[in-house]
Each structure stands twice: as structure tokens, then as C-alpha cells.
Design a protein around this motif. Structure first.
Motif, mmCIF file in Angstrom:
data_model
loop_
_atom_site.group_PDB
_atom_site.id
_atom_site.type_symbol
_atom_site.label_atom_id
_atom_site.label_comp_id
_atom_site.label_asym_id
_atom_site.label_seq_id
_atom_site.Cartn_x
_atom_site.Cartn_y
_atom_site.Cartn_z
ATOM 1 N N LYS A 104 99.610 39.014 43.203
ATOM 2 C CA LYS A 104 100.236 37.907 42.476
ATOM 3 C C LYS A 104 99.933 38.016 40.978
ATOM 4 O O LYS A 104 98.905 38.562 40.582
ATOM 5 N N THR A 105 100.818 37.446 40.180
ATOM 6 C CA THR A 105 100.564 37.372 38.746
ATOM 7 C C THR A 105 99.498 36.307 38.461
ATOM 8 O O THR A 105 99.134 35.519 39.338
ATOM 9 N N GLU A 108 101.013 32.978 39.124
ATOM 10 C CA GLU A 108 101.141 32.708 40.561
ATOM 11 C C GLU A 108 99.789 32.373 41.183
ATOM 12 O O GLU A 108 99.688 31.487 42.042
ATOM 13 N N ASN A 109 98.736 33.066 40.768
ATOM 14 C CA ASN A 109 97.396 32.753 41.267
ATOM 15 C C ASN A 109 96.983 31.346 40.870
ATOM 16 O O ASN A 109 96.462 30.588 41.684
ATOM 17 N N MET A 112 98.844 28.533 42.821
ATOM 18 C CA MET A 112 98.785 28.537 44.282
ATOM 19 C C MET A 112 98.387 27.197 44.895
ATOM 20 O O MET A 112 99.015 26.739 45.868
ATOM 21 N N THR A 125 105.258 24.967 37.291
ATOM 22 C CA THR A 125 105.407 25.792 36.091
ATOM 23 C C THR A 125 104.790 25.115 34.869
ATOM 24 O O THR A 125 104.070 25.750 34.082
ATOM 25 N N GLN A 142 101.961 36.639 33.058
ATOM 26 C CA GLN A 142 102.665 37.572 33.937
ATOM 27 C C GLN A 142 101.857 38.838 34.248
ATOM 28 O O GLN A 142 102.357 39.742 34.927
#
Length: 345
Positions: A104-105, A108-109, A112, A125, A142
């Protein structure tokens, strides 16, 4: 009318045993102390002291065999399902080894916990961008964990812990895998989070310099028991157990360098005393002693450590003069706020 704020965490007679009834292993024994709201509270101890077990009772990953743990007005051991998940949204954890998903980016981490809580994508976001800015990684959203340094990975872990807007942050040895410069940066970040966001921090560590740098309060653990606890400046100035003294010694050395031991032993410095001082109480001590008591005062050794709010230090002085004047000087030192004195020889 005074208003008493309930502690963020309250441990009362907490004992945790593992194994069976015939051969129990006691990891914690009769732990009692409070973590004040809005504070940074450090728990220090050697490996195997029970620190990790203790912190896991706060978010319900461990359940006390006896005693109680109250967290933000609730008792994790009594919660199940949605009730426990709700508490954990207010109690986040930062781990020693980051626990990031390599596939994951960074963004994203960090997001979570909100994704698992099924929050709207737009909200995720926005919140991820907010906390990445807090930890100084807005430009690395990213990137993948493998592209980051150890300190940056720990910042990602901290951002992930902050993304749910917690009231309590649990830190499990968050700097033990980092170099000294990066450790300093991470500790400064934790202090800023506590100060600016009002998040209570409970941090466990085996490094007393971490406690000195950021903590308001400290508890010292050994073999699952609390040896002593209180304000950091009080514990540093007056440790009451051998283990605590050894921990403090790593930050504020009180032992004389070998180069001075022979000189002190010879008696040429006069009567030698060690003075512990806080809040700058020793700034004019040498001149005060010389003028008040007609003594010849020699500074043999000095060291100090800046804690989060105050400085604690030691002075080793040689006092030469009339015996009565030396005794009066020591009595006067003992009567002064934030000073204590003991004989070296």
C-alpha cells in the motif's frame, strides 16, 4: 469550587497472569497509578518488566486477571464488539516496528482505519491529507514504505494512529529502532501532538533519555511491579530505588569521574558534598556559600539534564573552612527549595 478532571487511564491493583493455574507466570502484579488527562506519561523498565503487557490492557488486547483498568471513562474488559471498536477509535497505538503494509502507499496505510470503519472516501482523503501534514509527510503520500527511511515509516505509523482523531495515544517503544537524531525528531513530534492536539500520550520505553525528553510523569517497572511513580522531575531528583537510580544515572550521572576519585579521597578538597538541584536553584550557590559562611568552595564536578519542563542537575563541591561553618552551610542548603545535599566523603 474546584473541578477534578478524571484521569485518562486509571490502573487499580492490576495483575495479569499467563499459563495454567498450577504454573502461573505473573507478568503484572498489583499495578496502581493514574495517567492524567492531557499529559505524557512514561513507563520505563528493562526487558521483561511487563511494559508491553501493561499497555495492551489499555486497549483491551490483554485482560487483567484481577484488578481494573478504566480508560476514558470506560472499562475495556467489559466491552465487546462495537463497544470495544468504539473505544479503540479514541485509543490509537504506535508500534515499535511500524506494521505498515508494503503493498500500500503511504496514504493508503494511513487511511486504513477509516476505510475499515467504512467512512466515505472523500472524508478519508481529506483526513489523510490533514494528518500527513501534521507529521511532515504531505509530499510522500504516494510513496511505498520501502521507499522511506525508518524515521519516515514511524511518522506514517503515527499519522495512521492520529487519523481517527484519538484522545489517547499509546506508544510501544516507538524510538528503539531509530538512530539518535531520528529519535529526537520523533520525540519532538510526539510532544507537538500532545501540546497542539491535546492528545494524552502513554509511552513505554527502556530508555530513560526518552522519559527525560518528553514525559510529565513516569512509572518505573521491575518484574511486573511498580517500584515508584510520580512527576518526572521528582523521580529524577530523588529516585528511591536502586533500579530507578541506575536509570537516572544514564541521563544525569552522579558518579565522580575516575580522575576525581583520588583527589576527593585525599581530603585536599575539604568536605565534599553532592547537591541535587532543580528549577535553576543552584545558579548562585557557589558564591552564596562563599559569602554567607566564609568558606572556600571548589566546584569539582557538575552535570545536568533538561527535562520537558525543568532542568535537574548535580553539583559536587569541596567545602573548606571551619567545621561549624561547613555544618551550617549544609543545613542551609537543605533548607532551600529545590536543593538537597549529601556527603560524598
Amino acid at each position: 469550587m474546584s473541578v477534578t478532571t478524571a484521569p485518562a487511564v486509571s490502573f487499580r491493583h492490576v495483575t495479569r497472569e499467563f499459563g495454567d493455574a498450577k504454573n502461573p507466570v505473573r507478568a503484572l502484579e498489583d499495578i496502581t497509578f493514574d495517567v492524567p488527562q492531557g499529559s505524557i506519561f512514561g513507563v520505563v523498565g528493562t526487558s521483561g518488566a511487563g511494559k508491553s503487557t501493561l499497555i495492551r490492557t489499555v486497549n483491551g488486547l490483554e485482560i487483567a486477571t484481577s484488578g481494573t483498568v478504566d480508560v476514558l471513562g470506560e472499562r475495556p474488559s467489559a466491552l465487546r464488539g462495537s463497544g470495544l471498536r468504539g473505544l479503540r477509535r479514541h485509543v490509537s497505538m504506535v508500534f515499535q516496528h511500524y506494521n505498515l503494509l508494503r503493498s500500500k502507499t503511504v496514504a493508503e496505510n494511513v487511511g486504513m482505519p477509516l476505510v475499515l470503519a467504512r467512512r466515505p472516501a472523500q472524508e478519508v482523503t481529506a483526513r489523510v491529507a490533514e494528518v500527513l501534514n501534521v507529521v511532515g509527510l504531505a509530499d510522500r503520500a504516494q510513496a511505498r514504505p520501502a521507499q522511506l527511511s525508518g524515521g519516515q515509516r514511524q511518522r506514517v505509523g503515527i499519522a495512521r494512529a492520529l487519523v481517527t482523531n484519538p484522545k489517547l495515544l499509546l506508544c510501544d517503544e516507538p524510538t528503539s529502532a531509530l538512530d539518535p537524531i531520528t529519535t529526537e525528531q520523533i520525540l519532538e513530534l510526539i510532544v507537538r501532538i500532545n501540546r497542539d492536539l491535546g492528545v494524552t500520550v502513554l509511552i513505554i520505553t527502556h530508555q530513560m533519555n526518552v522519559i527525560a525528553k518528553i514525559a510529565d510523569y513516569v512509572a518505573v517497572l521491575e518484574h511486573g511491579r511498580v517500584l515508584e511513580h510520580g512527576k518526572v522531575e521528582d523521580i529524577f531528583a530523588h529516585p528511591s530505588t536502586q533500579l530507578t537510580s541506575r536509570f537516572v544515572e544514564t541521563v544525569v550521572p552522579s558518579r565522580l569521574p575516575e580522575s576525581l576519585v583520588e583527589h576527593v579521597g585525599s581530603g585536599t578538597a575539604g568536605e565534599v558534598v553532592r547537591i541535587v538541584h532543580t528549577h535553576g536553584a543552584a545558579r548562585t550557590l557557589v558564591t552564596d556559600l562563599a559569602s554567607r559562611f566564609a568558606l572556600e568552595v571548589t566546584m569539582l564536578y557538575a552535570t545536568d539534564a533538561p527535562l520537558r519542563h525543568v532542568t535537574v542537575g548535580t553539583l559536587v563541591l569541596g567545602l573548606r573552612g571551619e567545621e561549624r561553618a561547613v555544618a551550617d552551610a549544609k543545613a542551609w542548603i537543605s533548607s532551600q527549595p529545590d536543593l538537597s545535599v549529601e556527603d560524598v566523603r
